[in-house]
Design a protein around this motif. Structure first.
Motif, short mmCIF file in Angstrom:
data_model
loop_
_atom_site.label_atom_id
_atom_site.label_comp_id
_atom_site.label_asym_id
_atom_site.label_seq_id
_atom_site.Cartn_x
_atom_site.Cartn_y
_atom_site.Cartn_z
N HIS A 1 -18.98 -45.80 49.23
CA HIS A 1 -19.18 -45.58 47.86
C HIS A 1 -18.33 -46.06 46.89
N ARG A 2 -16.92 -45.79 47.24
CA ARG A 2 -16.03 -46.16 46.19
C ARG A 2 -16.11 -47.75 45.79
N LEU A 3 -16.29 -48.65 46.77
CA LEU A 3 -16.63 -49.99 46.57
C LEU A 3 -17.76 -50.32 45.58
N SER A 4 -18.78 -49.34 45.72
CA SER A 4 -20.09 -49.71 44.98
C SER A 4 -19.82 -48.84 43.59
N LYS A 5 -18.73 -48.37 43.13
CA LYS A 5 -18.55 -47.62 42.22
C LYS A 5 -19.48 -46.43 41.94
N LYS A 6 -19.73 -45.91 43.04
CA LYS A 6 -20.48 -44.65 43.00
C LYS A 6 -19.89 -43.38 42.99
N GLY B 1 -7.05 -43.44 56.63
CA GLY B 1 -7.23 -42.56 55.42
C GLY B 1 -6.28 -42.18 54.55
N GLY B 2 -4.92 -42.02 55.10
CA GLY B 2 -3.70 -41.91 54.34
C GLY B 2 -3.14 -42.94 53.57
N ASN B 3 -3.44 -44.21 54.42
CA ASN B 3 -2.96 -45.44 53.64
C ASN B 3 -4.17 -46.16 52.74
N ALA B 4 -5.29 -45.78 52.87
CA ALA B 4 -6.03 -46.04 52.18
C ALA B 4 -6.37 -45.10 50.66
N LYS B 5 -5.97 -44.08 50.81
CA LYS B 5 -5.97 -43.30 49.57
C LYS B 5 -7.60 -43.17 49.17
N ILE B 6 -8.31 -42.68 50.01
CA ILE B 6 -9.81 -42.38 49.67
C ILE B 6 -10.08 -41.19 49.08
N ASP B 7 -9.87 -41.03 47.76
CA ASP B 7 -10.11 -39.73 47.05
C ASP B 7 -11.42 -39.20 46.83
N ASN B 8 -12.56 -39.86 47.33
CA ASN B 8 -13.62 -39.10 47.02
C ASN B 8 -14.38 -38.62 48.64
N LEU B 9 -13.29 -38.20 49.50
CA LEU B 9 -13.49 -37.45 50.50
C LEU B 9 -12.68 -36.33 50.83
N THR B 10 -13.03 -35.34 51.54
CA THR B 10 -12.33 -34.15 51.77
C THR B 10 -12.80 -33.86 53.23
N VAL B 11 -11.69 -33.98 54.41
CA VAL B 11 -11.90 -33.59 55.72
C VAL B 11 -11.57 -31.95 55.96
N PHE B 12 -12.41 -31.47 56.59
CA PHE B 12 -12.37 -29.93 56.85
C PHE B 12 -11.93 -29.85 58.47
N VAL B 13 -10.94 -28.98 58.88
CA VAL B 13 -10.71 -28.87 60.18
C VAL B 13 -10.92 -27.26 60.64
N ASP B 14 -12.17 -26.98 61.34
CA ASP B 14 -12.41 -25.54 61.76
C ASP B 14 -11.38 -25.17 62.86
N TYR B 15 -10.38 -24.67 62.23
CA TYR B 15 -9.12 -24.25 63.12
C TYR B 15 -9.24 -22.66 63.66
N TRP C 1 -31.87 -38.83 48.50
CA TRP C 1 -31.24 -39.10 47.15
C TRP C 1 -30.04 -39.86 47.21
N GLU C 2 -30.13 -40.97 46.42
CA GLU C 2 -28.96 -41.96 46.48
C GLU C 2 -27.55 -41.21 45.91
N GLU C 3 -27.85 -40.44 44.88
CA GLU C 3 -26.61 -39.87 44.20
C GLU C 3 -26.09 -38.69 44.89
N ARG C 4 -26.49 -38.20 46.06
CA ARG C 4 -26.32 -37.16 46.68
C ARG C 4 -24.68 -37.06 47.18
N ASP C 5 -24.28 -35.96 47.54
CA ASP C 5 -22.79 -36.10 48.37
C ASP C 5 -23.44 -35.73 49.70
N TRP C 6 -22.39 -36.37 50.52
CA TRP C 6 -22.61 -36.27 52.04
C TRP C 6 -21.80 -35.22 52.75
N PHE C 7 -22.58 -34.55 53.62
CA PHE C 7 -21.85 -33.62 54.67
C PHE C 7 -21.92 -34.28 56.23
N ILE C 8 -21.01 -34.78 56.71
CA ILE C 8 -20.92 -35.08 58.00
C ILE C 8 -20.28 -33.98 59.12
#
Length: 283
Positions: free
Chosen positions: A135-140, A165-179, A60-67
Motif C-alpha cells: 500500500h505504501r509503495l502504491s501511495k495508498k 518492520g523495525g528497519n523498514a519503518k512501515i507506519d501504515n501498520l499496527t501490530v496487536f499482541v493478545d497477551y 473495496w480497494e480503499e478499505r483498511d485491512w485486518f489480519i
C-alpha cells in the motif's frame, strides 16, 4: 477522543460480539472459545470506530485491512462481521460444519470480510508487512492491522518480521499482541517465557505501547497514538484475560473446549443483563 456515548456504544457492541460468539460455539458444541473472547474489545473498537470498511463491498480497494494471524479466534471475528452486515447472522450457526463458509480458522476465499487465510501461526505477521508495504509503495492510504497471539510470538517468523518492520519503518501498520498469558497447553511463562514483550518490540525498533486489552477507551487512544507516529512501525501489547466475559471460562487454562448448552445459556443470560443495563442507561 471518544465521547461517553461512543464508549457506551462500543461496550454494547463488545457484549453483542460475545453473545453471538457464544451462540456460534454453543450450537457447534466445541471450539476455540477462550482465545476468541480475549480479543473482543479490540474488534469492537476497530470495526466500530477505527477502520475504513464497506460491508456491502468487502473487497473495496480503499478499505483498511485486518489480519487475524491467530486464526483460531475466527468465531469472534465472524460474529463481528455478521453484526456489521457482511453476511447474514444465521451463517454463524454453521460454524465449522460441512459446507460452511465459516471454517474454524479464517479463510479469505470463503468468508466475506476476511482479508487473509490464517491459522498457521506466524504467517499473518509476514503477510501484514507485505500488504502494508504494498500500500505504501502504491501511495495508498489503506491501513493494516494484524493480531498475534502471545504464544504465537514464540514463532521465529514473527521476530523475522519484527526485525524487518523495525528497519523498514512501515507506519501504515499496527501490530496487536493478545497477551492473555496462555497458549495451547498452559501458561506462556511455564512453556517458553516471553519476558518483557513491550521492551522486546521496542528493541527491534518499533513504537511500542502496552494497555488493558479490555478497556475500550485505552485501546482506542493507543491506536490513535500509534497512527500518529510517522516513520516507525507500531505495536500495541493488549493485556487480556482468556475467556473474558464468559463466567465458566474466564481466567481458566483452556484453549479448545467442549461446552454444555446450559453453560452457554447461563453465560448469554448474564451478558444480556449487562447489555440491558447499558441500554436502560440511555432512557
Amino acid at each position: 477522543m471518544l465521547s461517553k456515548e461512543d464508549i457506551k456504544e462500543l461496550k454494547k457492541f463488545a457484549i453483542q460480539i460475545r453473545i453471538e460468539t457464544l451462540k456460534e460455539i454453543g450450537h457447534l458444541g466445541f471450539g476455540h472459545l477462550p482465545g476468541a473472547m480475549s480479543i473482543v474489545e479490540l474488534l469492537a473498537v476497530l470495526y466500530g470506530k477505527i477502520m475504513k470498511i464497506n460491508p456491502q463491498n468487502p473487497k473495496w480497494e480503499e478499505r483498511d485491512w485486518f489480519i487475524l494471524s491467530k486464526g483460531h479466534a475466527g468465531p469472534s471475528l465472524y460474529a463481528t462481521l455478521a453484526l456489521k452486515g457482511y453476511f447474514p447472522k444465521d451463517w454463524l450457526l454453521t460454524l465449522n460444519k460441512g459446507g460452511t463458509l465459516l471454517p474454524s480458522h479464517t479463510d479469505k476465499n470463503l468468508t466475506p470480510g476476511i482479508d487473509m487465510t490464517t491459522g498457521s501461526l506466524g504467517q499473518g505477521m509476514s503477510t501484514a508487512l507485505g500488504v502494508a508495504l504494498g500500500h505504501r509503495l502504491s501511495k495508498k492510504d489503506n491501513y493494516v492491522y494484524v493480531m498475534l497471539g502471545d504464544g504465537e510470538t514464540q514463532e521465529g517468523q514473527v521476530w523475522e518480521g519484527a526485525l524487518y518492520g523495525g528497519n523498514a519503518k512501515i507506519d501504515n501498520l499496527t501490530v496487536f499482541v493478545d497477551y492473555n498469558k496462555q497458549q495451547l497447553d498452559g501458561y506462556t511463562y511455564e512453556i517458553n517465557d516471553l519476558g518483557d514483550l513491550r521492551k522486546k518490540w521496542e528493541d527491534f525498533g518499533w513504537y511500542s505501547l502496552e494497555v488493558d486489552g479490555h478497556d475500550i477507551e485505552a485501546i482506542y487512544n493507543a491506536i490513535i497514538k500509534a497512527k500518529n507516529i510517522k516513520n516507525k512501525s507500531s505495536v500495541i501489547i493488549l493485556n487480556t484475560i482468556k475467556g473474558k466475559g464468559v463466567s465458566f471460562l474466564e481466567g481458566k487454562v483452556a484453549h479448545h473446549v467442549k461446552v454444555k448448552q446450559s453453560e452457554i445459556e447461563e453465560a448469554i443470560e448474564k451478558l444480556e443483563k449487562e447489555l440491558k443495563i447499558l441500554e436502560e442507561g440511555e432512557s
